[in-house]
Design a protein around this motif. Sequence first.
Motif, PDB file in Angstrom:
ATOM      1  N   THR A   1      10.542   7.815 -21.244  1.00 10.85           N
ATOM      2  CA  THR A   1      10.345   6.872 -22.338  1.00 10.85           C
ATOM      3  C   THR A   1       9.689   5.594 -21.828  1.00 10.85           C
ATOM      4  N   ARG A   2      10.129   5.153 -20.662  1.00 11.53           N
ATOM      5  CA  ARG A   2       9.580   3.953 -20.026  1.00 11.53           C
ATOM      6  C   ARG A   2       9.517   4.204 -18.538  1.00 11.53           C
ATOM      7  N   VAL A   3       8.526   3.630 -17.861  1.00  9.35           N
ATOM      8  CA  VAL A   3       8.412   3.733 -16.411  1.00  9.35           C
ATOM      9  C   VAL A   3       8.334   2.330 -15.818  1.00  9.35           C
ATOM     10  N   SER A   4       8.618   2.238 -14.531  1.00  9.55           N
ATOM     11  CA  SER A   4       8.506   0.948 -13.840  1.00  9.55           C
ATOM     12  C   SER A   4       7.936   1.149 -12.451  1.00  9.55           C
ATOM     13  N   ILE A   5       7.126   0.181 -12.034  1.00  9.60           N
ATOM     14  CA  ILE A   5       6.625   0.104 -10.663  1.00  9.60           C
ATOM     15  C   ILE A   5       6.949  -1.300 -10.177  1.00  9.60           C
ATOM     16  N   ASN A   6       7.804  -1.431  -9.185  1.00  8.58           N
ATOM     17  CA  ASN A   6       8.258  -2.746  -8.750  1.00  8.58           C
ATOM     18  C   ASN A   6       7.273  -3.376  -7.780  1.00  8.58           C
ATOM     19  N   ILE A   7       6.821  -4.586  -8.141  1.00 13.31           N
ATOM     20  CA  ILE A   7       5.847  -5.286  -7.314  1.00 13.31           C
ATOM     21  C   ILE A   7       6.527  -6.143  -6.248  1.00 13.31           C
ATOM     22  N   GLU A   8       7.762  -6.580  -6.513  1.00 13.17           N
ATOM     23  CA  GLU A   8       8.649  -7.312  -5.606  1.00 13.17           C
ATOM     24  C   GLU A   8       8.204  -8.738  -5.274  1.00 13.17           C
ATOM     25  N   ALA A   9       6.908  -8.983  -5.092  1.00 12.58           N
ATOM     26  CA  ALA A   9       6.408 -10.308  -4.716  1.00 12.58           C
ATOM     27  C   ALA A   9       5.035 -10.515  -5.357  1.00 12.58           C
ATOM     28  N   PRO A  10       4.621 -11.797  -5.554  1.00 16.22           N
ATOM     29  CA  PRO A  10       3.384 -12.057  -6.296  1.00 16.22           C
ATOM     30  C   PRO A  10       2.097 -12.001  -5.478  1.00 16.22           C
ATOM     31  N   GLY A  11       2.165 -11.576  -4.233  1.00 15.40           N
ATOM     32  CA  GLY A  11       0.952 -11.496  -3.432  1.00 15.40           C
ATOM     33  C   GLY A  11       1.205 -10.784  -2.125  1.00 15.40           C
ATOM     34  N   SER A  12       0.128 -10.444  -1.430  1.00 12.59           N
ATOM     35  CA  SER A  12       0.225  -9.640  -0.218  1.00 12.59           C
ATOM     36  C   SER A  12       1.032 -10.318   0.883  1.00 12.59           C
ATOM     37  N   ASP A  13       0.745 -11.598   1.157  1.00  9.42           N
ATOM     38  CA  ASP A  13       1.460 -12.306   2.219  1.00  9.42           C
ATOM     39  C   ASP A  13       2.937 -12.455   1.891  1.00  9.42           C
ATOM     40  N   TYR A  14       3.231 -12.757   0.639  1.00  7.07           N
ATOM     41  CA  TYR A  14       4.628 -12.898   0.231  1.00  7.07           C
ATOM     42  C   TYR A  14       5.365 -11.573   0.393  1.00  7.07           C
ATOM     43  N   LEU A  15       4.724 -10.473  -0.001  1.00  9.42           N
ATOM     44  CA  LEU A  15       5.372  -9.170   0.109  1.00  9.42           C
ATOM     45  C   LEU A  15       5.602  -8.798   1.569  1.00  9.42           C
ATOM     46  N   LYS A  16       4.629  -9.083   2.410  1.00  9.99           N
ATOM     47  CA  LYS A  16       4.753  -8.741   3.831  1.00  9.99           C
ATOM     48  C   LYS A  16       5.924  -9.469   4.475  1.00  9.99           C
ATOM     49  N   SER A  17       6.236 -10.675   3.985  1.00  6.88           N
ATOM     50  CA  SER A  17       7.307 -11.466   4.589  1.00  6.88           C
ATOM     51  C   SER A  17       8.696 -10.919   4.263  1.00  6.88           C
ATOM     52  N   ILE A  18       8.824 -10.121   3.213  1.00  9.11           N
ATOM     53  CA  ILE A  18      10.136  -9.578   2.858  1.00  9.11           C
ATOM     54  C   ILE A  18      10.190  -8.053   2.921  1.00  9.11           C
ATOM     55  N   ALA A  19       9.030  -7.396   2.916  1.00  4.90           N
ATOM     56  CA  ALA A  19       8.973  -5.925   2.944  1.00  4.90           C
ATOM     57  C   ALA A  19       7.717  -5.507   3.711  1.00  4.90           C
ATOM     58  N   PRO A  20       7.738  -5.616   5.035  1.00  6.71           N
ATOM     59  CA  PRO A  20       6.513  -5.437   5.831  1.00  6.71           C
ATOM     60  C   PRO A  20       5.905  -4.044   5.749  1.00  6.71           C
ATOM     61  N   GLN A  21       6.677  -3.047   5.322  1.00  8.37           N
ATOM     62  CA  GLN A  21       6.132  -1.688   5.239  1.00  8.37           C
ATOM     63  C   GLN A  21       5.469  -1.395   3.896  1.00  8.37           C
ATOM     64  N   LYS A  22       5.598  -2.311   2.945  1.00  3.77           N
ATOM     65  CA  LYS A  22       5.009  -2.103   1.630  1.00  3.77           C
ATOM     66  C   LYS A  22       3.626  -2.750   1.563  1.00  3.77           C
ATOM     67  N   ASN A  23       2.757  -2.155   0.773  1.00  2.44           N
ATOM     68  CA  ASN A  23       1.367  -2.574   0.682  1.00  2.44           C
ATOM     69  C   ASN A  23       1.091  -3.096  -0.727  1.00  2.44           C
ATOM     70  N   PHE A  24       0.812  -4.394  -0.835  1.00  2.49           N
ATOM     71  CA  PHE A  24       0.600  -5.005  -2.146  1.00  2.49           C
ATOM     72  C   PHE A  24      -0.597  -4.399  -2.860  1.00  2.49           C
ATOM     73  N   ASN A  25      -1.674  -4.155  -2.150  1.00  2.00           N
ATOM     74  CA  ASN A  25      -2.873  -3.584  -2.778  1.00  2.00           C
ATOM     75  C   ASN A  25      -2.616  -2.184  -3.323  1.00  2.00           C
ATOM     76  N   ARG A  26      -1.802  -1.425  -2.619  1.00  3.10           N
ATOM     77  CA  ARG A  26      -1.466  -0.082  -3.102  1.00  3.10           C
ATOM     78  C   ARG A  26      -0.692  -0.179  -4.410  1.00  3.10           C
ATOM     79  N   ILE A  27       0.256  -1.115  -4.475  1.00  2.00           N
ATOM     80  CA  ILE A  27       1.021  -1.304  -5.710  1.00  2.00           C
ATOM     81  C   ILE A  27       0.085  -1.703  -6.847  1.00  2.00           C
TER      82      ILE A  27
END
Length: 389
Positions: free
Chosen positions: A163-189
């Motif tokens: 009915t509904r799906v979600s994709i969690n972005i976790e942070a508003p940019g690549s550098d911010y995401l790397k600082s809390i989740a280094p294995q995740k890729n902002f561009n891929r999200i």
Amino acid sequence: MVYFPKKITDIDQKVIILGESAQYDLCGACANQIERKRNPQGGWIYPTVTPDGERVNLLKILLSNDCIHNCYYCGNREGRKGDRVRFSPEELVRIFLNMKDRGLVKGLFLSSAVDRNPFQTMDDMIKVTELLRWKYHFRGYIHLKIFPESTDDYIETAIRLATRVSINIEAPGSDYLKSIAPQKNFNRIWNRFLYLKKLSQKGIRPRAGFTTQLVIGGGEEKDLDIMRTVSTLYHDFSMTRAYYSAFHPIIETPLAEKQPESTWREHRLYQADYLFRKYHFSLDELIFNQNGNLPLEIDPKTLWALNHPEVFPLEINTASYQELLRIPGIGPISAKRIIQFRQKAPFRDLSSLQNLGIRAQATAPYILLSGKQFRIPQQLSLFSEYIAG
């Protein structure tokens, strides 16, 4: 010493552990942690509202808490001590149907840690949904989390089933995401959002839209960055909702010593988000402090009003619906009530507004009632530093 987590096989224990582990993945009214309640088997039941406006209880649970990622804020991160638990798709389907048949729940929110590899885990989550839809003919509400690593065919299948799906972005940019989740890729999200948009243009979209979630305060992100990213997702990608989860430290994680984020900051972000979705505010109408954050001392709508004295006071008896929405203390429901009421008789005093459930003290400084302004003493000194000029 290397820690080898115990494998749990008892179903009731699995429900308890994986229900607890799911509490930080937000969805609908699930963002209101106060409203959640334990179900008799353990875990959690959450209230939410379906696209048809029906309030239903959801079983909110993970398929697995055994993650291959090392997100610094997450209690399910790789290498952290704790019992690692997973359901088979068939087990989870049986548990959900049992609870549904007993009248405990009407819908399912299914998420998961990335167990073994994202493709296998996503395949198992899809299988849960396929079993419910095709084998057991369940037509109710299903919210399904999609991993950013998911291939195009997984995403399209998830959209057709859920009915509904979600994709969690976790942070508003690549550098911010790397600082809390280094294995995740902002561009891929972000590319997964682009694919959702592509499918939507072909008429392939979930009936209740898609959502995302951001962790607030785990890194050094600013509210301005968060709201800019969310505004883009709303306007360019037709996202349905964003959810904000204030960081709180968890033992045996790299951020265990970091101070928890203020829930007031989370609250202000939700208020600003509501201005986007319900009040037709744009990003450049939000007012941030010199640090790029929303002031905690005052809500963003009142702050906008204080900075636009040229707009007020507005005559309640003639203001348009959109003008009414700009008045502090008046929301979409109360604005409609005002328009309906004044067709019968004009407003002449504050009591008539209060009878409609409107907070007169918040509204009075910004309105006229049949040409008359009513002043209620207010403590505005705290806000003076935010008033333009």
